[in-house]
Design a protein around this motif. Structure first.
Motif, PDB file in Angstrom:
ATOM      1  N   PHE A  49       1.293  -1.069  -0.302  1.00 31.71           N
ATOM      2  CA  PHE A  49      -0.296  -0.406   0.148  1.00 31.71           C
ATOM      3  C   PHE A  49       1.181   1.321   0.114  1.00 31.71           C
ATOM      4  O   PHE A  49       0.504   2.010  -0.546  1.00 31.71           O
ATOM      5  CB  PHE A  49      -0.684  -0.024   1.336  1.00 31.71           C
ATOM      6  N   VAL A  50       1.568   1.065   1.097  1.00 35.02           N
ATOM      7  CA  VAL A  50       2.501   2.174   1.279  1.00 35.02           C
ATOM      8  C   VAL A  50       3.458   2.836  -0.447  1.00 35.02           C
ATOM      9  O   VAL A  50       3.518   4.146  -0.545  1.00 35.02           O
ATOM     10  CB  VAL A  50       3.316   2.514   2.571  1.00 35.02           C
ATOM     11  N   MET A  51       4.073   1.794  -0.665  1.00 36.76           N
ATOM     12  CA  MET A  51       4.771   1.780  -1.469  1.00 36.76           C
ATOM     13  C   MET A  51       4.333   2.329  -3.361  1.00 36.76           C
ATOM     14  O   MET A  51       4.227   3.224  -3.769  1.00 36.76           O
ATOM     15  CB  MET A  51       5.705   0.124  -2.008  1.00 36.76           C
ATOM     16  N   GLY A  52       3.153   1.591  -3.414  1.00 37.86           N
ATOM     17  CA  GLY A  52       1.918   1.686  -4.028  1.00 37.86           C
ATOM     18  C   GLY A  52       1.985   3.683  -4.281  1.00 37.86           C
ATOM     19  O   GLY A  52       1.576   4.156  -5.275  1.00 37.86           O
ATOM     20  N   VAL A  53       1.179   3.824  -3.183  1.00 39.47           N
ATOM     21  CA  VAL A  53       0.031   5.012  -2.578  1.00 39.47           C
ATOM     22  C   VAL A  53       1.860   6.104  -3.044  1.00 39.47           C
ATOM     23  O   VAL A  53       1.542   7.409  -3.123  1.00 39.47           O
ATOM     24  CB  VAL A  53      -0.164   5.291  -1.677  1.00 39.47           C
ATOM     25  N   VAL A  77      14.043  14.598   0.060  1.00 39.09           N
ATOM     26  CA  VAL A  77      13.274  15.544   1.376  1.00 39.09           C
ATOM     27  C   VAL A  77      11.628  15.656   0.834  1.00 39.09           C
ATOM     28  O   VAL A  77      10.947  14.954   2.047  1.00 39.09           O
ATOM     29  CB  VAL A  77      13.599  17.120   1.547  1.00 39.09           C
ATOM     30  N   ALA A  78      11.259  15.882  -0.177  1.00 41.58           N
ATOM     31  CA  ALA A  78       9.743  15.475  -0.154  1.00 41.58           C
ATOM     32  C   ALA A  78       9.334  14.145  -0.062  1.00 41.58           C
ATOM     33  O   ALA A  78       7.938  14.472   0.367  1.00 41.58           O
ATOM     34  CB  ALA A  78       9.159  16.439  -1.505  1.00 41.58           C
ATOM     35  N   TYR A  79       9.784  13.686  -0.948  1.00 39.32           N
ATOM     36  CA  TYR A  79       9.847  12.000  -1.199  1.00 39.32           C
ATOM     37  C   TYR A  79       9.963  11.506   0.680  1.00 39.32           C
ATOM     38  O   TYR A  79       8.294  10.489   1.325  1.00 39.32           O
ATOM     39  CB  TYR A  79      10.272  11.282  -1.529  1.00 39.32           C
ATOM     40  N   ILE A  80      10.474  11.836   1.322  1.00 43.01           N
ATOM     41  CA  ILE A  80      10.156  11.465   2.619  1.00 43.01           C
ATOM     42  C   ILE A  80       9.031  11.998   3.319  1.00 43.01           C
ATOM     43  O   ILE A  80       9.133  11.206   4.093  1.00 43.01           O
ATOM     44  CB  ILE A  80      11.687  12.022   3.626  1.00 43.01           C
ATOM     45  N   LEU A  81       8.936  13.167   2.957  1.00 46.69           N
ATOM     46  CA  LEU A  81       7.575  13.770   4.124  1.00 46.69           C
ATOM     47  C   LEU A  81       6.401  13.432   3.484  1.00 46.69           C
ATOM     48  O   LEU A  81       5.822  12.796   4.339  1.00 46.69           O
ATOM     49  CB  LEU A  81       7.883  15.113   3.471  1.00 46.69           C
ATOM     50  N   VAL A  82       6.163  12.941   1.995  1.00 44.30           N
ATOM     51  CA  VAL A  82       4.918  11.811   1.881  1.00 44.30           C
ATOM     52  C   VAL A  82       5.107  10.952   2.394  1.00 44.30           C
ATOM     53  O   VAL A  82       3.661  10.109   2.799  1.00 44.30           O
ATOM     54  CB  VAL A  82       5.297  11.754  -0.044  1.00 44.30           C
ATOM     55  N   ILE A  83       6.361   9.845   2.105  1.00 38.48           N
ATOM     56  CA  ILE A  83       6.299   8.443   2.632  1.00 38.48           C
ATOM     57  C   ILE A  83       5.901   8.584   4.362  1.00 38.48           C
ATOM     58  O   ILE A  83       5.006   7.939   4.570  1.00 38.48           O
ATOM     59  CB  ILE A  83       7.485   7.944   2.761  1.00 38.48           C
ATOM     60  N   ALA A  84       5.925   9.142   5.387  1.00 37.20           N
ATOM     61  CA  ALA A  84       6.027   9.610   6.680  1.00 37.20           C
ATOM     62  C   ALA A  84       4.577   9.666   6.542  1.00 37.20           C
ATOM     63  O   ALA A  84       3.899   9.462   7.652  1.00 37.20           O
ATOM     64  CB  ALA A  84       6.431  10.637   6.784  1.00 37.20           C
ATOM     65  N   ALA A  85       4.143  10.725   5.856  1.00 37.14           N
ATOM     66  CA  ALA A  85       2.704  11.117   6.623  1.00 37.14           C
ATOM     67  C   ALA A  85       1.498   9.738   5.711  1.00 37.14           C
ATOM     68  O   ALA A  85       0.539   9.635   6.262  1.00 37.14           O
ATOM     69  CB  ALA A  85       1.821  12.375   5.114  1.00 37.14           C
ATOM     70  N   VAL A  90      -1.392   5.030   7.377  1.00 35.84           N
ATOM     71  CA  VAL A  90      -1.316   3.201   7.723  1.00 35.84           C
ATOM     72  C   VAL A  90      -1.832   2.921   9.379  1.00 35.84           C
ATOM     73  O   VAL A  90      -2.402   2.138   9.580  1.00 35.84           O
ATOM     74  CB  VAL A  90      -0.270   3.121   6.971  1.00 35.84           C
ATOM     75  N   GLU A  91      -0.262   3.944   9.973  1.00 32.86           N
ATOM     76  CA  GLU A  91      -0.611   3.445  11.739  1.00 32.86           C
ATOM     77  C   GLU A  91      -1.446   4.008  12.007  1.00 32.86           C
ATOM     78  O   GLU A  91      -2.141   2.826  13.189  1.00 32.86           O
ATOM     79  CB  GLU A  91       0.605   3.558  11.712  1.00 32.86           C
ATOM     80  N   MET A  92      -2.370   4.743  12.122  1.00 34.59           N
ATOM     81  CA  MET A  92      -3.787   4.778  12.382  1.00 34.59           C
ATOM     82  C   MET A  92      -4.602   3.940  11.877  1.00 34.59           C
ATOM     83  O   MET A  92      -5.464   3.899  12.733  1.00 34.59           O
ATOM     84  CB  MET A  92      -4.015   6.464  12.351  1.00 34.59           C
ATOM     85  N   PHE A  93      -4.810   3.937  10.700  1.00 34.59           N
ATOM     86  CA  PHE A  93      -5.457   3.112  10.115  1.00 34.59           C
ATOM     87  C   PHE A  93      -5.466   1.699  11.000  1.00 34.59           C
ATOM     88  O   PHE A  93      -6.298   0.837  10.976  1.00 34.59           O
ATOM     89  CB  PHE A  93      -5.811   2.752   8.582  1.00 34.59           C
ATOM     90  N   LEU A  94      -4.164   0.918  11.151  1.00 36.04           N
ATOM     91  CA  LEU A  94      -4.168  -0.208  11.268  1.00 36.04           C
ATOM     92  C   LEU A  94      -4.859  -0.974  13.139  1.00 36.04           C
ATOM     93  O   LEU A  94      -4.960  -1.266  13.305  1.00 36.04           O
ATOM     94  CB  LEU A  94      -2.997  -0.943  11.152  1.00 36.04           C
ATOM     95  N   GLN A  95      -4.183   0.537  13.874  1.00 29.40           N
ATOM     96  CA  GLN A  95      -4.563   0.653  15.299  1.00 29.40           C
ATOM     97  C   GLN A  95      -5.897   0.449  15.615  1.00 29.40           C
ATOM     98  O   GLN A  95      -6.446   0.102  16.533  1.00 29.40           O
ATOM     99  CB  GLN A  95      -3.605   2.331  15.812  1.00 29.40           C
ATOM    100  N   LYS A  96      -7.026   1.481  14.688  1.00 31.64           N
ATOM    101  CA  LYS A  96      -8.233   1.393  14.977  1.00 31.64           C
ATOM    102  C   LYS A  96      -8.486   0.223  14.526  1.00 31.64           C
ATOM    103  O   LYS A  96     -10.197  -0.809  14.966  1.00 31.64           O
ATOM    104  CB  LYS A  96      -9.090   2.558  14.037  1.00 31.64           C
ATOM    105  N   MET A  97      -8.483  -0.388  12.913  1.00 32.64           N
ATOM    106  CA  MET A  97      -9.263  -1.657  12.382  1.00 32.64           C
ATOM    107  C   MET A  97      -8.344  -2.570  12.483  1.00 32.64           C
ATOM    108  O   MET A  97      -9.421  -3.738  12.955  1.00 32.64           O
ATOM    109  CB  MET A  97      -9.649  -0.808  11.355  1.00 32.64           C
ATOM    110  N   VAL A  98      -6.849  -2.816  13.099  1.00 37.20           N
ATOM    111  CA  VAL A  98      -6.677  -4.070  13.021  1.00 37.20           C
ATOM    112  C   VAL A  98      -5.549  -4.468  14.440  1.00 37.20           C
ATOM    113  O   VAL A  98      -4.488  -4.000  14.010  1.00 37.20           O
ATOM    114  CB  VAL A  98      -5.958  -4.289  11.705  1.00 37.20           C
ATOM    115  N   PRO A  99      -6.332  -3.546  14.941  1.00 40.06           N
ATOM    116  CA  PRO A  99      -5.434  -3.595  16.627  1.00 40.06           C
ATOM    117  C   PRO A  99      -4.199  -5.198  17.048  1.00 40.06           C
ATOM    118  O   PRO A  99      -3.231  -4.633  17.310  1.00 40.06           O
ATOM    119  CB  PRO A  99      -5.927  -3.032  18.382  1.00 40.06           C
TER     120      PRO A  99
END
Length: 196
Positions: A49-53, A77-85, A90-99
């Motif tokens: 997911f992260v690599m595709g998006v 620098v720009a790519y690192i900011l995009v990837i971090a976001a 993904v982290e928030m989604f997994l924490q909420k949906m697949v703890p």
């Protein structure tokens, strides 16, 4: 680009130029999360997911922001900011949906931000001068290659832990490194693969 070209990019990313086993990018989660198949699969899906998006957004940032403003030197620098976001999402989604998967991945989930395979795919898209579709295909199939490698290695490690007989000196990390090296050699055999 033709369908054959897209298939060539896809097979190249999955087999011939596998990010882990050929380019040696993304070794940290490869070694850290590959002890069990379920966590390896979860990490693989998150990386796909992260690599595709990331490939999609990094292409757009580069084509419509960095190149017109002549700020190509800011790509990393720009790519690192995009990837971090994206990883934060993904982290928030997994924490909420697949703890349970969130707990199993532990520290390795935020490490996707600094996973050099994810940054590598964005930089290789730019270096290869891929268009939008090619970038997305390369990102998704690069993630699939990552997932294939980590699942294969995970199955080998599970088998080693349960039934394999090897010298006691190789217990733990040494046998994992030897197995990873042999798996990498097997993938190097795909280097002669060509799509006509």
């Amino acid at each position: 680009m033709s369908i054959t070209g897209l298939i060539s990019i896809a097979l190249g990313a999955i087999l011939v130029e596998n990010f882990i086993l050929v380019k040696f990018l993304g070794i940290c989660p490869f070694m850290g999360v590959s002890k069990k198949m379920d966590t390896a699969l979860g990490m693989g899906l998150a990386v796909i997911f992260v690599m595709g998006v990331a490939s999609m957004f990094c292409y757009l940032v580069n084509a419509f922001l960095l190149v017109p403003l002549q700020l190509e030197f800011m790509q990393t620098v720009a790519y690192i900011l995009v990837i971090a976001a994206l990883v934060q999402f993904v982290e928030m989604f997994l924490q909420k949906m697949v703890p349970s998967l969130y707990q199993a991945l532990g520290i390795y989930l935020p490490l996707i931000t600094t996973n050099c395979a994810v940054l590598g795919v964005a930089l290789l898209n730019t270096q290869g001068k891929y268009n939008f579709i090619e970038s997305v295909i390369y990102g998704i199939t690069g993630g699939i290659g990552f997932t294939v490698a980590i699942l294969l290695f995970s199955s080998i490690r599970e088998r080693l832990d349960s039934t394999a007989d090897y010298p006691e000196a190789f217990e733990g990390f040494p046998i994992a490194l030897i197995s990873a090296g042999l798996l990498s050699l097997a993938f190097m055999g795909f280097s002669g693969l060509k799509i006509w």
